[in-house]
Design an enzyme around this catalytic site. Structure first.
Site, mmCIF file in Angstrom:
data_model
loop_
_atom_site.group_PDB
_atom_site.id
_atom_site.type_symbol
_atom_site.label_atom_id
_atom_site.label_comp_id
_atom_site.label_asym_id
_atom_site.label_seq_id
_atom_site.Cartn_x
_atom_site.Cartn_y
_atom_site.Cartn_z
ATOM 1 N N CYS A 86 8.586 66.349 44.104
ATOM 2 C CA CYS A 86 8.743 65.770 42.857
ATOM 3 C C CYS A 86 9.058 64.177 43.350
ATOM 4 O O CYS A 86 9.775 63.760 44.042
ATOM 5 C CB CYS A 86 10.306 66.063 42.584
ATOM 6 S SG CYS A 86 10.993 65.487 41.184
ATOM 7 N N GLU A 101 13.593 57.600 45.410
ATOM 8 C CA GLU A 101 13.697 58.834 45.985
ATOM 9 C C GLU A 101 12.605 59.789 45.574
ATOM 10 O O GLU A 101 11.863 59.847 44.540
ATOM 11 C CB GLU A 101 14.900 59.631 45.639
ATOM 12 C CG GLU A 101 16.031 58.788 46.233
ATOM 13 C CD GLU A 101 17.499 59.172 45.683
ATOM 14 O OE1 GLU A 101 18.557 59.286 46.416
ATOM 15 O OE2 GLU A 101 17.580 59.641 44.498
ATOM 16 N N CYS A 156 18.807 57.978 28.756
ATOM 17 C CA CYS A 156 19.367 59.112 28.576
ATOM 18 C C CYS A 156 20.658 59.276 28.956
ATOM 19 O O CYS A 156 20.995 59.185 30.088
ATOM 20 C CB CYS A 156 18.429 60.027 29.021
ATOM 21 S SG CYS A 156 16.543 59.986 28.447
ATOM 22 N N CYS A 173 21.495 61.610 32.288
ATOM 23 C CA CYS A 173 20.738 61.289 33.376
ATOM 24 C C CYS A 173 21.308 60.383 34.031
ATOM 25 O O CYS A 173 21.470 58.788 33.927
ATOM 26 C CB CYS A 173 19.305 60.970 33.210
ATOM 27 S SG CYS A 173 18.274 60.465 34.334
ATOM 28 N N CYS A 202 17.801 67.763 39.335
ATOM 29 C CA CYS A 202 17.151 66.788 38.316
ATOM 30 C C CYS A 202 18.316 65.919 37.720
ATOM 31 O O CYS A 202 19.304 66.515 37.269
ATOM 32 C CB CYS A 202 16.881 67.940 36.980
ATOM 33 S SG CYS A 202 15.570 68.937 37.437
ATOM 34 N N CYS A 240 15.010 53.368 35.662
ATOM 35 C CA CYS A 240 14.482 53.668 34.578
ATOM 36 C C CYS A 240 14.917 53.140 33.445
ATOM 37 O O CYS A 240 16.162 52.621 33.348
ATOM 38 C CB CYS A 240 14.660 55.397 34.254
ATOM 39 S SG CYS A 240 13.968 56.079 32.694
HETATM 40 N N1 SAH Z 1 11.567 60.329 33.017
HETATM 41 C C1 SAH Z 1 11.020 61.699 32.846
HETATM 42 C C2 SAH Z 1 10.810 62.187 34.064
HETATM 43 C C3 SAH Z 1 11.931 62.204 35.031
HETATM 44 S S1 SAH Z 1 13.533 63.397 34.647
HETATM 45 C C4 SAH Z 1 11.523 62.455 31.843
HETATM 46 O O1 SAH Z 1 12.455 62.227 31.477
HETATM 47 O O2 SAH Z 1 10.904 63.648 31.496
HETATM 48 C C5 SAH Z 1 12.990 65.110 34.893
HETATM 49 C C6 SAH Z 1 13.689 66.273 34.165
HETATM 50 O O3 SAH Z 1 15.269 66.208 34.545
HETATM 51 C C7 SAH Z 1 13.779 65.494 32.719
HETATM 52 O O4 SAH Z 1 13.897 66.678 31.907
HETATM 53 C C8 SAH Z 1 15.347 64.997 32.807
HETATM 54 O O5 SAH Z 1 15.754 65.062 31.254
HETATM 55 C C9 SAH Z 1 15.991 66.068 33.277
HETATM 56 N N2 SAH Z 1 17.387 65.703 33.724
HETATM 57 C C10 SAH Z 1 17.908 64.304 33.594
HETATM 58 N N3 SAH Z 1 19.068 64.131 34.125
HETATM 59 C C11 SAH Z 1 19.474 65.345 34.134
HETATM 60 C C12 SAH Z 1 20.667 66.242 34.466
HETATM 61 N N4 SAH Z 1 21.794 65.552 34.913
HETATM 62 N N5 SAH Z 1 20.602 67.425 34.777
HETATM 63 C C13 SAH Z 1 19.777 68.324 34.543
HETATM 64 N N6 SAH Z 1 18.684 67.636 34.187
HETATM 65 C C14 SAH Z 1 18.504 66.146 34.078
HETATM 66 FE FE1 SF4 Z 2 14.767 57.992 32.375
HETATM 67 FE FE2 SF4 Z 2 16.287 59.688 33.060
HETATM 68 FE FE3 SF4 Z 2 15.631 59.653 30.538
HETATM 69 FE FE4 SF4 Z 2 13.827 60.514 32.411
HETATM 70 S S1 SF4 Z 2 15.755 61.563 31.711
HETATM 71 S S2 SF4 Z 2 13.319 58.951 30.615
HETATM 72 S S3 SF4 Z 2 14.479 59.267 34.249
HETATM 73 S S4 SF4 Z 2 16.938 57.938 31.869
#
Ligand code: SAH
Ligand code: SF4
Length: 390
Positions: free
Chosen positions: A124, A111, A135, A138, A360, A131
């Site tokens: 973005c 996406e 996390c 996420c 995000c 991934c």
């Molecule tokens: N993998 C990279 C980039 C993609 S995520 C990273 O983790 O930095 C982009 C941002 O969105 C990151 O800061 C991530 O931690 C945040 N993010 C992920 N899931 C989220 C959620 N459910 N609500 C708000 N921010 C979130």
């Molecule tokens: Fe991967 Fe989501 Fe963690 Fe970013 S926040 S490293 S996209 S699992």
């Protein structure tokens, strides 16, 4: 020889399947393109002409390249493709955010999201399908299918958006795409080579010419590649911090077990070119009762002391089945006020495109979502068979 080697390694990078015999021009850096052109027996300047049509004017048809004779145009059409990623769906949020679901020839999806603001338009982009990291807050991290995106698949997201936003020729004053953030699906530093090449292409002055100051790479903390990104690309760095104690960060951002906070903070402190004009962005997702106390805030301010910083508080964006709640507005405000008092400006990120699951951490390909729903249904059935039917 070197040129030939880099040209043939590019062949592996071209978008597969649609035109397997043709190279995608979207994945070739200027030097790679020149090598291919020379190898084909054409003069070097043809590479420069082609480059400008592709990256300055956004042409998708060789026939429209008006300073090339017909035989050259035809030869190029047999050698190269300019295909963009296929769009499976395009959704527009009530706040103007646009989300494209892209489908690559192997069936994988990713996406891309465009976020318009008063003073800028940010794209973005994704660096991987899914991934490998997990996390806990996420949505992308719950996706099973994972692979790196090729250079062409990364630059293709930018070209597609510029096509649809009417942004050609590149660099025109009223352009809508002014910034890029690598904050879509995937961990960009796990796909460093392709991400770096793609960013060098979009930064090239003869083409899109986007300044490195307008590109931000967000990482969960892949420490060995942080210095490299700084030295080789010089783009802005954002760190998905989210917790300021190792014990909690191990759980929220599991790569912390490999590269704990002290190692991560050191790498950031040494990021090349840091100054008040060029700060590290610390992303901090606000999770109710998990990481949002006053003590967490004080520890955060202490941790980053002395590093030129911006703090970005991100209200948690829920997704189907997510295990957390977003902190209350009052809590976010209190946390933000403390951050503000410590001298960091406008720290709360307004969620954008929530209604189309474009915010995000909400990105996950539709096929994976459908699979998730099936598992959900299966789980509901299991629960039902053990008790009340729903
Ligand atoms: N993998 C990279 C980039 C993609 S995520 C990273 O983790 O930095 C982009 C941002 O969105 C990151 O800061 C991530 O931690 C945040 N993010 C992920 N899931 C989220 C959620 N459910 N609500 C708000 N921010 C979130
Ligand atoms: Fe991967 Fe989501 Fe963690 Fe970013 S926040 S490293 S996209 S699992």
């Amino acid at each position: 020889m070197d040129d030939m080697a880099s040209a043939s390694s590019q062949a592996g990078d071209a978008s597969p399947a649609v035109h397997p015999e043709r190279l995608s021009l979207l994945g070739l850096e200027a030097a790679d393109l020149e090598a291919v052109i020379v190898e084909a027996g054409l003069p070097k300047f043809r590479a420069r002409q082609l480059w400008r049509w592709v990256w300055r004017h956004g042409l998708t048809e060789f026939d429209e390249m008006s300073d090339l004779g017909k035989p050259v145009r035809e030869q190029f059409a047999t050698m190269f493709t300019l295909d963009r990623p296929a769009v499976t769906s395009r959704q527009k949020s009530s706040d103007g955010t646009i989300k494209w679901l892209l489908r690559f020839p192997d069936g994988n999806e990713a996406e891309t999201v465009y976020i318009p603001d008063d003073d800028r338009g940010t794209l973005c982009i994704s660096s991987q399908v899914g991934c490998t990291l997990t996390c806990s807050f996420c949505h992308t991290g719950t996706q099973k299918l994972v692979r790196n995106l090729s250079v062409a698949e990364i630059t293709g997201q930018v070209l597609l958006a510029m096509d649809e936003l009417g942004d050609w020729p590149a660099g025109k004053p009223e352009r809508r795409l002014t910034n890029i953030v690598l904050m879509g699906m995937g961990e960009p530093l796990f796909n460093y080579e392709n991400v770096a090449k793609a960013m060098r292409i979009v930064m090239s002055g003869e083409g899109i010419g986007l300044s490195k100051r307008r590109i931000t790479l967000s990482t969960s903390g892949v420490v060995p590649e942080i210095a490299r990104a700084g030295a080789e690309l010089g783009v802005n760095l954002a760190i998905s911090l989210h917790a300021v104690r190792d014990e909690l960060r191990d759980e929220l951002v599991p790569i912390n077990r490999k590269y704990p906070l002290d190692v991560l903070i050191d790498a950031c402190r040494n990021y090349p070119g840091l100054s008040n004009a060029r700060r590290i962005t610390w992303e901090y997702v606000m999770l109710d009762g998990v990481n949002d106390s006053d003590a967490d805030c004080a520890a955060l301010l202490k941790l980053i002391r002395g590093i030129p910083s911006k703090i970005n508080l991100i209200p948690f964006n829920p997704w189907p089945g997510s295990p957390y709640e977003c902190s209350s507005d009052d809590r976010i405000e209190a946390f933000a006020a403390k951050v503000l008092r410590a001298g960091y400006a406008s720290p709360v990120r307004t969620p954008r495109g929530r209604d189309i699951l474009a915010a995000c951490g909400q990105l996950k390909s539709a096929s994976e979502r459908a699979r998730g729903q099936r598992t959900g249904t299966a789980r509901a059935r299991e629960a039902a068979s053990g008790g009340d039917a729903t």
